[in-house]
Scaffold this motif. Structure first.
Motif, PDB file in Angstrom:
ATOM      1  N   THR A  20       0.832  -1.197   0.000  1.00 39.82           N
ATOM      2  CA  THR A  20       0.000   0.000   0.000  1.00 39.82           C
ATOM      3  C   THR A  20       0.865   1.244   0.000  1.00 39.82           C
ATOM      4  OG1 THR A  20      -1.859   1.087   1.133  1.00 39.82           O
ATOM      5  CG2 THR A  20      -0.185   0.069   2.523  1.00 39.82           C
ATOM      6  N   GLY A  21       0.229   2.415   0.055  1.00 40.08           N
ATOM      7  CA  GLY A  21       0.955   3.680  -0.013  1.00 40.08           C
ATOM      8  C   GLY A  21       1.379   4.183   1.360  1.00 40.08           C
ATOM      9  N   GLY A  22       1.418   5.521   1.489  1.00 41.18           N
ATOM     10  CA  GLY A  22       1.890   6.125   2.729  1.00 41.18           C
ATOM     11  C   GLY A  22       0.779   6.679   3.584  1.00 41.18           C
ATOM     12  N   SER A  23       0.927   7.944   3.960  1.00 41.51           N
ATOM     13  CA  SER A  23      -0.029   8.567   4.876  1.00 41.51           C
ATOM     14  C   SER A  23      -1.395   8.738   4.223  1.00 41.51           C
ATOM     15  CB  SER A  23       0.489   9.925   5.341  1.00 41.51           C
ATOM     16  OG  SER A  23       0.703  10.785   4.236  1.00 41.51           O
ATOM     17  N   VAL A  24      -2.426   8.707   5.047  1.00 41.15           N
ATOM     18  CA  VAL A  24      -3.805   8.885   4.600  1.00 41.15           C
ATOM     19  C   VAL A  24      -4.434   9.969   5.470  1.00 41.15           C
ATOM     20  CG1 VAL A  24      -6.070   7.810   4.321  1.00 41.15           C
ATOM     21  CG2 VAL A  24      -3.995   6.485   3.866  1.00 41.15           C
ATOM     22  N   ALA A  66       1.917   4.322   9.077  1.00 42.83           N
ATOM     23  CA  ALA A  66       1.650   3.969  10.472  1.00 42.83           C
ATOM     24  C   ALA A  66       1.207   5.180  11.280  1.00 42.83           C
ATOM     25  CB  ALA A  66       2.903   3.356  11.103  1.00 42.83           C
ATOM     26  N   GLN A  67       0.776   6.223  10.587  1.00 42.90           N
ATOM     27  CA  GLN A  67       0.323   7.433  11.256  1.00 42.90           C
ATOM     28  C   GLN A  67      -1.089   7.790  10.809  1.00 42.90           C
ATOM     29  OE1 GLN A  67       3.213  10.366  10.135  1.00 42.90           O
ATOM     30  NE2 GLN A  67       4.903   9.352  11.193  1.00 42.90           N
ATOM     31  N   GLY A  68      -1.780   8.557  11.632  1.00 39.27           N
ATOM     32  CA  GLY A  68      -3.106   9.063  11.260  1.00 39.27           C
ATOM     33  C   GLY A  68      -4.081   7.956  10.923  1.00 39.27           C
ATOM     34  N   GLY A 121      -3.693   5.798   8.341  1.00 39.24           N
ATOM     35  CA  GLY A 121      -3.042   4.836   7.460  1.00 39.24           C
ATOM     36  C   GLY A 121      -3.472   3.405   7.722  1.00 39.24           C
ATOM     37  N   SER A 122      -3.302   2.556   6.707  1.00 39.02           N
ATOM     38  CA  SER A 122      -3.749   1.166   6.808  1.00 39.02           C
ATOM     39  C   SER A 122      -2.976   0.389   7.870  1.00 39.02           C
ATOM     40  CB  SER A 122      -3.609   0.474   5.451  1.00 39.02           C
ATOM     41  OG  SER A 122      -2.270   0.567   4.982  1.00 39.02           O
ATOM     42  N   ILE A 123      -1.690   0.735   8.069  1.00 37.86           N
ATOM     43  CA  ILE A 123      -0.911   0.038   9.084  1.00 37.86           C
ATOM     44  C   ILE A 123      -1.475   0.321  10.475  1.00 37.86           C
ATOM     45  CG2 ILE A 123       1.378  -0.255  10.086  1.00 37.86           C
ATOM     46  CD1 ILE A 123       1.283  -1.252   7.264  1.00 37.86           C
ATOM     47  N   VAL A 124      -1.960   1.543  10.668  1.00 36.08           N
ATOM     48  CA  VAL A 124      -2.570   1.913  11.952  1.00 36.08           C
ATOM     49  C   VAL A 124      -3.787   1.027  12.223  1.00 36.08           C
ATOM     50  CG1 VAL A 124      -3.688   3.756  13.261  1.00 36.08           C
ATOM     51  CG2 VAL A 124      -1.780   4.287  11.752  1.00 36.08           C
ATOM     52  N   VAL A 125      -4.603   0.822  11.197  1.00 37.46           N
ATOM     53  CA  VAL A 125      -5.813   0.009  11.333  1.00 37.46           C
ATOM     54  C   VAL A 125      -5.468  -1.375  11.866  1.00 37.46           C
ATOM     55  CG1 VAL A 125      -7.714  -1.071  10.076  1.00 37.46           C
ATOM     56  CG2 VAL A 125      -7.026   1.273   9.524  1.00 37.46           C
ATOM     57  N   VAL A 126      -4.384  -1.951  11.334  1.00 29.12           N
ATOM     58  CA  VAL A 126      -3.988  -3.299  11.734  1.00 29.12           C
ATOM     59  C   VAL A 126      -3.381  -3.310  13.130  1.00 29.12           C
ATOM     60  CG1 VAL A 126      -2.453  -5.234  11.202  1.00 29.12           C
ATOM     61  CG2 VAL A 126      -3.660  -4.034   9.360  1.00 29.12           C
ATOM     62  N   ARG A 127      -2.438  -2.427  13.376  1.00 23.97           N
ATOM     63  CA  ARG A 127      -1.702  -2.468  14.646  1.00 23.97           C
ATOM     64  C   ARG A 127      -2.564  -2.117  15.848  1.00 23.97           C
ATOM     65  NH1 ARG A 127       4.095   0.183  12.668  1.00 23.97           N
ATOM     66  NH2 ARG A 127       4.759  -1.635  11.443  1.00 23.97           N
ATOM     67  N   GLN A 128      -3.626  -1.375  15.639  1.00 23.93           N
ATOM     68  CA  GLN A 128      -4.499  -1.011  16.751  1.00 23.93           C
ATOM     69  C   GLN A 128      -5.598  -2.036  16.997  1.00 23.93           C
ATOM     70  OE1 GLN A 128      -5.914   2.992  15.995  1.00 23.93           O
ATOM     71  NE2 GLN A 128      -4.014   3.917  16.719  1.00 23.93           N
ATOM     72  N   THR A 179       9.604   2.427  11.178  1.00 27.16           N
ATOM     73  CA  THR A 179       9.853   3.580  12.032  1.00 27.16           C
ATOM     74  C   THR A 179       8.673   3.902  12.941  1.00 27.16           C
ATOM     75  OG1 THR A 179       9.048   5.043  10.274  1.00 27.16           O
ATOM     76  CG2 THR A 179      11.408   4.594  10.331  1.00 27.16           C
ATOM     77  N   GLY A 180       7.504   3.350  12.616  1.00 29.91           N
ATOM     78  CA  GLY A 180       6.317   3.653  13.416  1.00 29.91           C
ATOM     79  C   GLY A 180       6.043   2.644  14.507  1.00 29.91           C
ATOM     80  N   VAL A 181       6.926   1.669  14.686  1.00 31.06           N
ATOM     81  CA  VAL A 181       6.725   0.640  15.704  1.00 31.06           C
ATOM     82  C   VAL A 181       7.002   1.237  17.074  1.00 31.06           C
ATOM     83  CG1 VAL A 181       7.457  -1.610  16.571  1.00 31.06           C
ATOM     84  CG2 VAL A 181       7.341  -1.199  14.100  1.00 31.06           C
ATOM     85  N   ARG A 182       6.107   1.045  18.005  1.00 31.06           N
ATOM     86  CA  ARG A 182       6.277   1.555  19.369  1.00 31.06           C
ATOM     87  C   ARG A 182       6.506   0.396  20.331  1.00 31.06           C
ATOM     88  NH1 ARG A 182       6.870   5.248  16.696  1.00 31.06           N
ATOM     89  NH2 ARG A 182       5.815   7.272  16.652  1.00 31.06           N
TER      90      ARG A 182
END
Length: 303
Positions: free
Chosen positions: A211-215, A249-251, A253-260, A300-303
């Motif tokens: 996928t792409g970047g920020s959304v 992984a911000q805002g 973004g699709s990575i946020v959807v998964v990680r949360q 870089t967005g891994v906490r």
């Protein structure tokens, strides 16, 4: 003739206004002259110092990034160590995916001993809210005989991911071609939700969704659409990775959807900096680990 004398009170207004004008003139002179020069020079010096500090910090970060990229390039062959040998991989590209990212990821998959069995690309219709029910109808009607999509999965994109996972992914060995697979993919393609080359897409054992970047917040549905698709795919095959660019992984973004998502994060690997060499190597590494039951998050967005 007697001369008329002006009283002191009569002279005060004139003196007052003369003093005001004089003070105004002096203020302008000081503001535009010596005083302003000293103030501006001090401000400019402070700003220059700040710019120099920022430039120095930026140079240091750039040097670190280059060093990390060079290390990843050198370490990749040993780190990947043919960990995907004998595993065919499906590539799924979101509408906003960078094609160069996908190409570089394929190279890393090959470096790890895997093969790219095939791929498909989602269209913008996949995101469109006014196409949600239409997508659901196509998915339900295209499901091959004997394939039952869990009715508890109500989101159309997640159901589509379930369908794609069912017809394209298998554990331990590749599912043989079938008319059901061909017909299901043809239905999605004809409806304008996916594109792919050839009459069908070969089966695989693992999948990478790129996928792409920020959304932005007003397009939050896009991140959710890709996250839910990847969620559906992750239920099938031997491993799945969702790989996004920096900012994914911000805002919204699709990575946020998964990680949360507490249920989804433990079964879908994620990488959020696939626009870098480190991120592309990490994607192949994450897929290797996923095929072994070790689900991880990189970037870089891994906490």
């Amino acid at each position: 003739m007697a001369r008329r004398l002006r009283s002191p009170g009569a002279r005060r207004p004139a003196l007052f206004w003369a003093a005001v004008l004089l003070a105004f003139a002096v203020g302008i002179a000081l503001g535009g002259g010596v005083l302003a020069r000293f103030t501006t020079d001090a401000d400019i010096k402070e700003l220059r110092d700040q710019v120099e500090q920022l430039e120095e910090s930026n140079r240091a970060l750039t040097d670190r990034s280059r060093a990390a990229e060079a290390f990843a390039e050198e370490a990749a062959p040993q780190a990947l160590a043919r960990g995907l040998a004998g595993i065919p991989v499906l590539m799924v590209l979101a509408p906003d995916a960078d094609r160069e990212d996908a190409t570089r990821i394929q190279q890393r998959i090959t470096q790890a001993g895997g093969t790219v069995a095939g791929g498909l690309t989602l269209t913008d219709a996949w995101y469109a809210q006014d196409q949600s029910e239409r997508l659901r109808g196509v998915v339900d009607n295209a499901a091959p005989a004997g394939v039952r999509i869990d009715p508890s999965i109500v989101d159309p994109r997640a159901r589509a991911g379930e369908l794609l996972g069912t017809v394209l992914l298998a554990k331990r060995e590749v599912a043989p071609p079938s008319n059901g697979r061909t017909d299901a993919l043809a239905a999605l393609k004809q409806a304008g939700f996916v594109t792919f080359d050839g009459p069908t897409v070969p089966g695989a054992r693992a999948v990478v969704v790129v996928t792409g970047g920020s959304v932005s917040g007003d397009r939050a549905g896009q991140g959710q659409a890709i996250g839910r698709l990847a969620a559906g795919l992750s239920r099938h095959g031997d491993g799945a990775v969702l790989a996004g660019r920096s900012g994914s992984a911000q805002g919204a973004g699709s990575i946020v959807v998964v990680r949360q998502d507490r249920e989804l994060a433990p079964r879908l690997a994620t990488v959020d900096d696939v626009d870098t060499t480190v991120g592309r190597v990490s994607t192949a590494m994450a897929l290797i680990q996923a095929t072994r039951g070790d689900i991880r998050a990189y970037g870089t967005g891994v906490r």
